[in-house]
Design an enzyme around this catalytic site. Structure first.
Site, PDB file in Angstrom:
ATOM      1  N   LYS A 288       0.848  -1.203   0.000  1.00 24.46           N
ATOM      2  CA  LYS A 288       0.000   0.000   0.000  1.00 24.46           C
ATOM      3  C   LYS A 288       0.874   1.240   0.000  1.00 24.46           C
ATOM      4  O   LYS A 288       0.617   2.202  -0.723  1.00 24.46           O
ATOM      5  CB  LYS A 288      -0.922  -0.011   1.233  1.00 24.46           C
ATOM      6  CG  LYS A 288      -2.104  -0.940   1.024  1.00 24.46           C
ATOM      7  CD  LYS A 288      -2.847  -1.277   2.284  1.00 24.46           C
ATOM      8  CE  LYS A 288      -3.896  -2.355   1.980  1.00 24.46           C
ATOM      9  NZ  LYS A 288      -4.424  -3.022   3.138  1.00 24.46           N
TER      10      LYS A 288
ATOM     11  N   GLN B  66      -5.210  -2.345   9.373  1.00 19.61           N
ATOM     12  CA  GLN B  66      -5.065  -3.632   8.680  1.00 19.61           C
ATOM     13  C   GLN B  66      -5.696  -4.767   9.499  1.00 19.61           C
ATOM     14  O   GLN B  66      -5.389  -4.927  10.682  1.00 19.61           O
ATOM     15  CB  GLN B  66      -3.568  -3.903   8.446  1.00 19.61           C
ATOM     16  CG  GLN B  66      -3.277  -5.118   7.601  1.00 19.61           C
ATOM     17  CD  GLN B  66      -3.726  -4.959   6.145  1.00 19.61           C
ATOM     18  OE1 GLN B  66      -3.520  -3.931   5.524  1.00 19.61           O
ATOM     19  NE2 GLN B  66      -4.360  -5.989   5.608  1.00 19.61           N
TER      20      GLN B  66
ATOM     21  N   ASP C 263     -11.600   2.142   3.873  1.00 18.76           N
ATOM     22  CA  ASP C 263     -11.918   0.726   3.653  1.00 18.76           C
ATOM     23  C   ASP C 263     -13.424   0.524   3.487  1.00 18.76           C
ATOM     24  O   ASP C 263     -13.870  -0.539   3.067  1.00 18.76           O
ATOM     25  CB  ASP C 263     -11.447  -0.104   4.866  1.00 18.76           C
ATOM     26  CG  ASP C 263     -10.213  -0.930   4.545  1.00 18.76           C
ATOM     27  OD1 ASP C 263      -9.934  -1.133   3.355  1.00 18.76           O
ATOM     28  OD2 ASP C 263      -9.544  -1.376   5.498  1.00 18.76           O
TER      29      ASP C 263
END
Ligand code: NAD
Length: 294
Positions: free
Chosen positions: A59, A103, A126
């Site tokens: 990322k 994460q 997200d």
């Protein structure tokens, strides 16, 4: 006739180029102004799970490629929920941060739902916050989970129509199956969502114009699940005995029946991080336009 390959590599390269161009324009607008913030993404990793570490590194690399500022936070695996929440609060307030990603999976002593819910919905790139999930199911503007949005962008940018099509999704997870069902419904598909308890799965899948596999079982979808000419989207990421990445779809067999198919690797996986960049830019624009109004 073998299926057309829907290349995640090609499509994500196109999207990244567009994002890069938009950020270059923002850099020009910023000029010498120290108060003009550029898009920034904060990524939090708790613990040292090797798989998650690779995702986080990747990322960061793609942020660099498109020009998004990235801020990495690597926390000890025994970090308390209070400390993690403290960091999230701080990032929620940070003017240089427009996207926050924690994460997953988190170590077992941390409650994922509480942690996700603590992220400001407008920075929730997200798309996992309950507010964004609710807005998505109501068909309202919101931040949408990256993998499902990546699937839809792949279809659209390949010129595959969605409206009126029967889309069958295998898998009902909160990160793929369920949000994808909502998204496809918003795109006017007729949606069937299936799972491990579904009866007559093959028969249902054979009715699909668009079949999406998000199961986590290598080669699960064989030719018997696929109607002639159907579009097949393979979300699965599995490791075979040689540690090679494989999808949920038995590619060699299904690609002889399907009209179009996404490969693994080189398909949906590449789209997910690209859409994360797109979501960060969207979050940035939403926040900036709100600040300009206030
Ligand atoms: P999950 O384990 O949370 O969900 C799997 C789903 O598959 C469940 O809803 C379950 O009911 C269903 N399922 C399991 N066995 C089944 C069976 N025999 N018949 C029908 N349905 C069955 O998984 P997930 O997080 O949704 O991920 C699914 C796959 O997608 C995994 O391989 C994962 O690695 C991959 N994934 C890829 C990306 C990407 O960027 N490409 C992102 C997220 C997940």
């Amino acid at each position: 006739m073998p299926a057309t390959i829907i290349s995640g590599k090609e499509i994500s390269a196109r999207i990244r180029e567009r994002i890069k161009g938009e950020i270059e324009e923002l850099v020009r607008m910023k000029g010498e102004n120290p108060d003009f913030a550029l898009p920034g993404l904060a990524v939090i990793l708790v613990g040292d799970d090797p798989g998650s570490s690779i995702y986080v590194r990747n990322k960061r690399k793609i942020c660099e490629e498109v020009g998004i500022r990235s801020f990495g936070y690597i926390l000890e695996k025994d970090t308390s929920e209070a400390d993690l929440m403290g960091l999230i609060d701080q990032l929620n307030e940070d003017k240089n941060v427009h996207g926050i990603l924690c994460q997953l999976p988190l170590p077992p002593h941390l409650d994922e739902f509480s942690v996700i819910s603590a992220i400001s919905p407008e920075k929730d790139v997200d798309g996992f916050h309950p507010i964004n999930k609710g807005l998505l199911s109501m068909g309202k503007n919101c931040l949408i989970p990256c993998t499902p949005l990546g699937c839809v962008e792949m279809l659209k940018l390949s010129g595959i129509g969605i409206a009126g099509k029967h889309c069958v999704i295998i898998g009902r997870s909160n990160i793929v199956g369920k949000p994808l069902a909502a998204l496809m419904l918003n795109e006017n598909a007729t949606v069937t969502i299936t799972h491990s308890k579904t009866r007559d799965l093959q028969e249902i899948c054979r009715q699909a114009d668009i079949l999406v596999a998000a199961i986590g079982k290598q080669g699960f979808v064989t030719g018997e699940y696929v109607k002639d000419g159907a579009v097949v989207i393979d979300v699965g990421i599995n490791r075979d005995t040689e540690n090679k990445v494989r999808g949920d779809v038995l590619f060699e067999e299904v690609s002889e029946i399907a009209g179009a198919i996404t490969p693994v690797p080189g398909g949906v996986g590449l789209m997910t991080t690209t859409i994360l960049m797109q979501n960060t830019l969207q979050a940035y624009r939403n926040i900036m336009s709100k600040e300009a109004v206030l």
